[in-house]
Scaffold this motif. Sequence first.
Motif: not given
Length: 301
Positions: A243-266
């Motif tokens: 889930p996109a909100s997981s970016r709040l849990l940890r931001s170091l050493d990882v990269a979050y990338l939106p998915l192209q096309g029809t974006t699934p929801t959670f």
Amino acid sequence: MELRHLRYFIVVAEELHFSRAAEILHMAQPPLSQQIQNLESELGIPLLIRTKRSVQLTPAGKAFLVEAKKVIAQTERAIEAAHQAYNGLLGQLHIGFVGTAMAEILPTILKAFRERYPMITTKLQNLVTTDQVQALREGLIEVGFIHPPILDTTLKLEVIGREQLVAVLPADHALASQKSIDLAQLRDELFVLYPRAWNIGLFDQIISLCQQAGFSMRLGQEALGWESIISLVAAGFGVSIVPASSRLLRSLDVAYLPLQGTTPTFDLALAWLPDNTSPLLHNFLQIARETAQARQQHMLP
């Protein structure tokens, strides 16, 4: 002995005058005098010394007055507590939640709930969706913040949050610098994910997304909890869909990338037993709805 006898005695003892006491109690003097006499007979001791000119408390009467006031005060507190509990203003609420709820909307809901209902105690349990379903059935929690879909159709569900799923990659991954990613680009990667039993619906949704992208997901390491998944991704064990909100849990050493096309929801949903008519629960549900609605309006352009 009835509470009214104590109330009659307290007024007489404070006024030390039967006529004034009768006026305050909105009753005639003779019945009041008779009630006090009945009280003394039941106790077997005199509480008052009566003369034609005055009424005085006996030592026993003075002691009885102190305790009678305590009884009446405690009774009034009990009555008030009962009314508060009946109206959902007093008590304890057990709440289950998934990790992403605490990372996003749940703290705001809890703050608003405490401000409006300060005498309610909340007990929080961090549980995965399947464990919350079981806890609701067993009465261990009254409401849960879960990720649907779930197999149990006996629970009442209400979606209060919807967010996008995103890919998470190690920060040094060759694709980490992209602004977005086609899921097909991850066909050769090992995926870090939770066991299917943790949330069958979401697990199958991620499997389906990979199949729609033209490949079968290769599951590497399993982990419980989004924070654990992201930590393993950061350590180079693979990639994941979170889930996109997981970016709040940890931001170091990882990269979050939106998915192209029809974006699934959670989705994040409230879950409770439909036959639970507790005013306390429904007060909490109302606060959660109001908070979710305000958050949605704030996010609108």
